[in-house]
Design an enzyme around this catalytic site. Structure first.
Site, PDB file in Angstrom:
ATOM      1  N   ASP A  17      -7.714 -15.248 -29.124  1.00  0.00           N
ATOM      2  CA  ASP A  17      -6.444 -15.954 -28.999  1.00  0.00           C
ATOM      3  C   ASP A  17      -6.698 -17.360 -28.455  1.00  0.00           C
ATOM      4  O   ASP A  17      -6.939 -17.506 -27.274  1.00  0.00           O
ATOM      5  CB  ASP A  17      -5.459 -15.182 -28.125  1.00  0.00           C
ATOM      6  CG  ASP A  17      -6.081 -14.600 -26.854  1.00  0.00           C
ATOM      7  OD1 ASP A  17      -7.308 -14.411 -26.783  1.00  0.00           O
ATOM      8  OD2 ASP A  17      -5.314 -14.328 -25.920  1.00  0.00           O
ATOM      9  N   GLU A  44     -17.107 -18.935 -19.041  1.00  0.00           N
ATOM     10  CA  GLU A  44     -16.520 -18.005 -20.004  1.00  0.00           C
ATOM     11  C   GLU A  44     -16.951 -18.341 -21.428  1.00  0.00           C
ATOM     12  O   GLU A  44     -17.177 -17.464 -22.256  1.00  0.00           O
ATOM     13  CB  GLU A  44     -14.999 -18.093 -19.880  1.00  0.00           C
ATOM     14  CG  GLU A  44     -14.216 -17.325 -20.918  1.00  0.00           C
ATOM     15  CD  GLU A  44     -12.766 -17.763 -20.976  1.00  0.00           C
ATOM     16  OE1 GLU A  44     -11.927 -16.931 -21.355  1.00  0.00           O
ATOM     17  OE2 GLU A  44     -12.473 -18.934 -20.653  1.00  0.00           O
TER      18      GLU A  44
END
Length: 587
Positions: free
Chosen positions: A316, A514
């Site tokens: 997403d 991340e």
């Protein structure tokens, strides 16, 4: 024995009139309180509000807000809303820091790493596990109705940054890293947490928050169990939880399957599909604002479903889910049509889950159950080959069921069937030269900072130039599965590039990110709905995987010209002000 029943849901249509809310805790998912607070931007990050705990029960909180609406003619000011939130909500963390008892400073895997810099790097990453360790506070168990957090019994490893809860698919690479670090008890406890959540909801939500209730993430639970069983031979643990593992597969078969035709043949495969009302609670402002470009509420509802379905994928957002008027992956979120796409990785993961279930039942000496799941796995693998393999390009592609065509774009997930071991040996040998040719001709594996999620610079975080640890892991393991000398050497080179990039970033920032920038080794990625996050669970797991797999060959020496330049005219706009530390939770 349970018999397979296919529940085929219409791709588009009147079902939007009967949608459930995003979750059954209305304060966090379907209330005027949520709507007003999020649209007034009381908090910069929409996730902040839905992570707060209520000071009172839900009925008291909602009744008090109704009073505020009556007093303000349904138009409270931002200041009034902030005062209400301060009075009725508490920002104290639901979690406490937790150091796993089985963590050691010098796990055995370090001995297999020859390069001294990388050995220190591995030791430093191993030292991050206690920093990311959390346990749910007792008061959450005492009054669970006042929290959006879903309490679990065991300690766990958070991803990091704003992600202070369990996330489903992140956990696969976290489990892998924990097992490499010799933390078997912690890994088992994390799997037990997921099974506890599964038993509560009938499936594993996106994360351990109530507002994720109506969507899941890639179904990797059986793969996690496989990692654990392979490492520990803990058959009693498998036996105790085999029915829960099976229940998850039933959930996906009952809710995510879609029927379609290709080349005059009928097929049933999985798609990401998360139907519920309204915006994502944790991104309410962003979704609501984006939806205003559509003229009708029905179209907005469809837009919300496609956003949530993309979130269910873990991607997403990405051009991977865009289908413009010409059937291409250009455009922006306005063209998102996740439900119309049959994803390679989802179906490969599910075929692997079916294989795992057959294996689990076999080692538990339940041959009839094993045969049932083995047959389903065989059928699923056959459908993947017939629907997703593109003979002309020599690779698997996502399939667009609205335009009846392959989506012929580079995404690392194109080779997910090899990663998941769901390609028959005969076909692996047959496909190997074609797959290697496809990868060699693509610029996707030629960047000095890792493999980008795509070659499209859309501004979304799961697109160029961002390189994501799980995708790099997929590619390396897929190349190893091809089994040729060339593919194994390419796998090593990809791993070498990634480890060097992560090592450079860690040396400069003392943090794992991340996501990373494929164009600049060690630089953090950007784009998307939030700033880059520190931590980071799956990043740590993937580096430990590569250090363990290739530790005798890997070196920390940079060689930025090794793979040449890029073919995408793009640059990252990230700078140090975009960083967000994982830090300690506010107590």
């Amino acid at each position: 024995m349970w018999r397979l029943v296919f529940l085929v849901v219409a791709v588009r249509g009147a079902f939007v009139d009967d949608l459930p809310p995003s979750c059954s805790k209305l304060v966090y998912c379907d209330s005027q309180l949520l709507h007003h607070v999020q649209l007034q931007r009381i908090f910069k990050d929409s996730k902040t509000f839905v992570d707060l705990q209520m000071r009172n029960d839900q009925n008291t909180t909602l009744a008090a807000f109704d009073d505020l609406l009556n007093e303000t003619n349904n138009n409270p000011t931002a200041e009034q809303l902030k005062s209400f939130v301060d009075k009725y909500f508490d920002a104290t963390s639901e979690l406490e820091d937790w150091t796993p008892e089985d963590h050691t400073d010098n796990p055995a895997f370090l001995q297999s790493i020859r390069d001294e810099q990388l050995k220190k790097f591995g030791k430093d990453i191993n030292g991050v596990w206690p920093i990311l360790g959390r346990k749910v506070k007792p008061e959450v168990f005492e009054k669970p109705e006042q929290y959006s957090l879903v309490p679990v019994s065991n300690g766990f490893i958070i991803p990091g940054g704003r992600f202070k809860e369990i996330y489903y698919w992140d956990t696969y690479w976290i489990i892998e890293g924990l097992l490499i670090s010799g933390m078997r008890d912690t890994a088992r406890g994390v799997i037990e947490n997921l099974i506890e959540i599964l038993k509560k909801f009938g499936h594993i939500p996106n994360g351990s928050r109530w507002y994720y209730q109506e969507r899941s993430q890639p179904p990797l639970l059986t793969a996690m169990m496989s990692l654990y069983i392979r490492e520990t031979q803990d058959i009693e643990f498998l036996k105790a939880n085999i029915n829960a593992l099976e229940d998850e597969l039933k959930y996906w078969l009952d809710t995510k399957i879609v029927a379609f035709d290709k080349d005059e043949q009928s097929y049933t495969l999985l798609r990401y599909f998360a139907p519920s009302l309204g915006p994502r609670p944790e991104s309410y402002y962003e979704d609501y604002t984006d939806a205003q470009q559509f003229d009708t509420q029905e179209r907005r509802n469809e837009f919300y479903i496609d956003l949530k379905s993309a979130a269910e994928s873990g991607w997403d957002f990405s051009s991977r889910w865009f289908i413009d008027s010409n059937g291409e992956n250009t455009g922006d979120l306005k063209t998102i049509r996740t439900r119309d796409i049959i994803p390679v990785d989802l179906n490969a993961i599910f075929a692997n889950a079916l294989q795992n279930m057959a294996y689990f039942r076999a080692i538990l000496k339940q041959p009839l159950h094993a045969a049932h799941w083995a047959y389903m796995a065989k059928q699923w693998k056959s459908s993947i080959e017939e629907v997703l393999w593109n003979e002309e390009d020599g690779i698997w592609y996502d399939y667009d069921i609205s335009n009846n065509q392959h989506r012929r774009y580079f995404y690392p997930t194109n080779i997910a069937p090899l990663w998941m071991g769901v390609v028959d040996k005969r076909l692996v040998k047959k496909h190997a030269p074609r797959v290697m040719k496809y990868l060699s001709n693509s610029p996707g594996l030629k960047y000095p900072g890792g493999i980008p999620a795509s070659l499209i610079n859309s501004g979304e975080q799961w697109d160029f130039p961002n390189a994501w640890p799980p995708l790099v892991s997929m590619v390396v393991n897929a190349l190893e599965a091809l089994g040729t000398d060339d593919s194994k050497e390419l796998a090593f080179n990809v791993a070498q590039t990634w480890v060097r990039a992560c090592h450079k970033g860690f040396t400069e920032n003392k943090q794992m990110f991340e996501k990373y920038d494929a164009e600049t080794p060690g630089r953090f990625g950007g784009g998307g709905e939030y700033t880059v996050q520190f931590g980071f669970g799956w990043s740590n797991g993937v580096v430990l995987e590569f250090l363990t797999k290739y530790g005798r060959r890997l070196t920390a020496v940079d060689n930025p010209d090794k793979y040449g330049g890029s073919s995408v005219d793009s640059s990252s706009s990230s700078d140090s002000s975009d960083l967000q530390d994982s830090g300690s939770d506010e107590k």
